[in-house]
Motif scaffolding. Sequence first.
Motif, PDB file in Angstrom:
ATOM      1  N   LYS A 183      -4.929  -4.782   3.031  1.00 52.65           N
ATOM      2  CA  LYS A 183      -4.828  -4.910   1.559  1.00 52.65           C
ATOM      3  C   LYS A 183      -5.450  -6.242   1.107  1.00 52.65           C
ATOM      4  O   LYS A 183      -6.436  -6.675   1.702  1.00 52.65           O
ATOM      5  CB  LYS A 183      -3.373  -4.730   1.117  1.00 52.65           C
ATOM      6  N   HIS A 199      -6.334   5.417  -1.551  1.00 51.07           N
ATOM      7  CA  HIS A 199      -5.013   4.816  -1.321  1.00 51.07           C
ATOM      8  C   HIS A 199      -4.213   4.857  -2.622  1.00 51.07           C
ATOM      9  O   HIS A 199      -4.756   4.691  -3.708  1.00 51.07           O
ATOM     10  CB  HIS A 199      -5.163   3.376  -0.823  1.00 51.07           C
ATOM     11  N   GLU A 257       0.910   9.637   2.963  1.00 55.20           N
ATOM     12  CA  GLU A 257       1.694   8.433   2.659  1.00 55.20           C
ATOM     13  C   GLU A 257       2.587   8.688   1.448  1.00 55.20           C
ATOM     14  O   GLU A 257       2.114   8.607   0.307  1.00 55.20           O
ATOM     15  CB  GLU A 257       0.760   7.263   2.336  1.00 55.20           C
ATOM     16  N   ALA A 298       7.642   5.323   0.215  1.00 52.56           N
ATOM     17  CA  ALA A 298       7.829   4.678   1.520  1.00 52.56           C
ATOM     18  C   ALA A 298       6.875   3.503   1.714  1.00 52.56           C
ATOM     19  O   ALA A 298       7.012   2.760   2.688  1.00 52.56           O
ATOM     20  CB  ALA A 298       7.631   5.692   2.642  1.00 52.56           C
ATOM     21  N   ILE A 299       5.910   3.319   0.810  1.00 53.47           N
ATOM     22  CA  ILE A 299       4.891   2.288   1.017  1.00 53.47           C
ATOM     23  C   ILE A 299       5.434   0.925   0.604  1.00 53.47           C
ATOM     24  O   ILE A 299       5.800   0.720  -0.558  1.00 53.47           O
ATOM     25  CB  ILE A 299       3.602   2.617   0.235  1.00 53.47           C
ATOM     26  N   GLY A 300       5.493   0.016   1.557  1.00 58.22           N
ATOM     27  CA  GLY A 300       5.900  -1.353   1.268  1.00 58.22           C
ATOM     28  C   GLY A 300       7.373  -1.496   0.922  1.00 58.22           C
ATOM     29  O   GLY A 300       7.798  -2.552   0.453  1.00 58.22           O
ATOM     30  N   GLY A 353       3.521   4.497   5.582  1.00 55.93           N
ATOM     31  CA  GLY A 353       4.655   4.142   4.721  1.00 55.93           C
ATOM     32  C   GLY A 353       5.743   3.493   5.549  1.00 55.93           C
ATOM     33  O   GLY A 353       6.516   4.186   6.202  1.00 55.93           O
ATOM     34  N   SER A 354       5.758   2.140   5.548  1.00 54.21           N
ATOM     35  CA  SER A 354       6.791   1.362   6.250  1.00 54.21           C
ATOM     36  C   SER A 354       6.843   1.633   7.748  1.00 54.21           C
ATOM     37  O   SER A 354       7.912   1.567   8.363  1.00 54.21           O
ATOM     38  CB  SER A 354       8.167   1.576   5.603  1.00 54.21           C
ATOM     39  N   LEU A 361      -1.206   4.853   9.368  1.00 55.55           N
ATOM     40  CA  LEU A 361      -1.855   3.879   8.501  1.00 55.55           C
ATOM     41  C   LEU A 361      -0.778   2.849   8.176  1.00 55.55           C
ATOM     42  O   LEU A 361       0.258   3.188   7.600  1.00 55.55           O
ATOM     43  CB  LEU A 361      -2.409   4.550   7.238  1.00 55.55           C
ATOM     44  N   VAL A 362      -1.038   1.624   8.584  1.00 57.09           N
ATOM     45  CA  VAL A 362      -0.007   0.585   8.594  1.00 57.09           C
ATOM     46  C   VAL A 362      -0.383  -0.517   7.612  1.00 57.09           C
ATOM     47  O   VAL A 362      -1.500  -1.045   7.683  1.00 57.09           O
ATOM     48  CB  VAL A 362       0.115  -0.017  10.014  1.00 57.09           C
ATOM     49  N   GLY A 363       0.525  -0.874   6.727  1.00 56.58           N
ATOM     50  CA  GLY A 363       0.278  -1.976   5.806  1.00 56.58           C
ATOM     51  C   GLY A 363       0.896  -3.257   6.333  1.00 56.58           C
ATOM     52  O   GLY A 363       0.328  -3.944   7.182  1.00 56.58           O
ATOM     53  N   GLY A 364       2.099  -3.562   5.863  1.00 55.36           N
ATOM     54  CA  GLY A 364       2.742  -4.837   6.169  1.00 55.36           C
ATOM     55  C   GLY A 364       2.776  -5.192   7.645  1.00 55.36           C
ATOM     56  O   GLY A 364       2.496  -6.338   8.024  1.00 55.36           O
TER      57      GLY A 364
HETATM   58  P1  PGA Z   1       3.243  -0.285   4.430  1.00 59.33           P
HETATM   59  O1  PGA Z   1       1.875   0.189   3.715  1.00 59.33           O
HETATM   60  O2  PGA Z   1       3.062  -0.044   5.898  1.00 59.33           O
HETATM   61  O3  PGA Z   1       3.349  -1.756   4.095  1.00 59.33           O
HETATM   62  O4  PGA Z   1       4.335   0.522   3.846  1.00 59.33           O
HETATM   63  C1  PGA Z   1       1.255   1.369   4.123  1.00 59.33           C
HETATM   64  C2  PGA Z   1       0.003   1.590   3.314  1.00 59.33           C
HETATM   65  O5  PGA Z   1      -0.048   1.190   2.148  1.00 59.33           O
HETATM   66  O6  PGA Z   1      -0.965   2.183   3.815  1.00 59.33           O
END
Ligand code: PGA
Length: 251
Positions: free
Chosen positions: A12, A96, A168, A172-174, A211-212, A231-234
């Motif tokens: 991000k 996204h 996603e 669940a995202i972030g 998502g998390s 797909l991994v964010g944080g």
């Molecule tokens: P997250 O983000 O792992 O921080 O929930 C996932 C994403 O936005 O792809």
Amino acid sequence: MSRVPLIAGNWKMHKTVGEAEALIQALLPRVASLESVEIAVCPPFTALAPMVDSARGSRVAVFAQNMHEADHGAFTGEVSAAMLLDLGVSGVILGHSERRAFFGETDAALARKLPAALTAGLTPILCVGETEAQRLAGETEAHVRAQLESDFAAVEPERYAEVVVAYEPIWAIGTGRVATPAQAQEAVAFVRSVLAERSAEAERIRVLYGGSVSGENAVELLALADVDGALVGGASLTAESFAAICAAARQ
Ligand code: PGA
């Protein structure tokens, strides 16, 4: 059908070039021996070229987070597939939920971006997923179906397996509120079933969950029959947690 799992880290709007360099240098030795997993990092545009240089010869591919569908033109602030390829970038996240919610990304634009990425030779990761309100209203499947049908509209059926889809759930995202294994498996299998209506290649399409995802929950999620990666964010912002997720995909 065995599909090679893909773990993609969406950085991000995080990491200066110096910070990105520190992260990739910490990551590369931790994932060097993970042979049966594909790994991608998706830095901001400003760090793409240095990450391509740093990851050259490693197991880690570099993907972008967005692109414009045109080759070039008067589109201030945008970059094209050709520009990404020129840097050595090998894929791109498309659609996204943050781009859809904050930057007006539409399914109509995605219907142009998806074939543009494929034509250029980039691997697209197309993101789909429902809001919490849609889930509570029982609209998850209708919404995900509508996104897939619009976004794949101009993709030739024989090219479907070149697209990676990331399911996603937006709630669940972030948030730390990861989908339950049952919710993730059900939705990811639904994505594949919708694509199977349109292409004989659907069994070869990789469908990720996002998502998390964390080092702690990854083993359970990645063991699900239809989940082909994450797909991994944080958790992609530190080498330890991202490498743990990559290792979980191998099992
Ligand atoms: P997250 O983000 O792992 O921080 O929930 C996932 C994403 O936005 O792809």
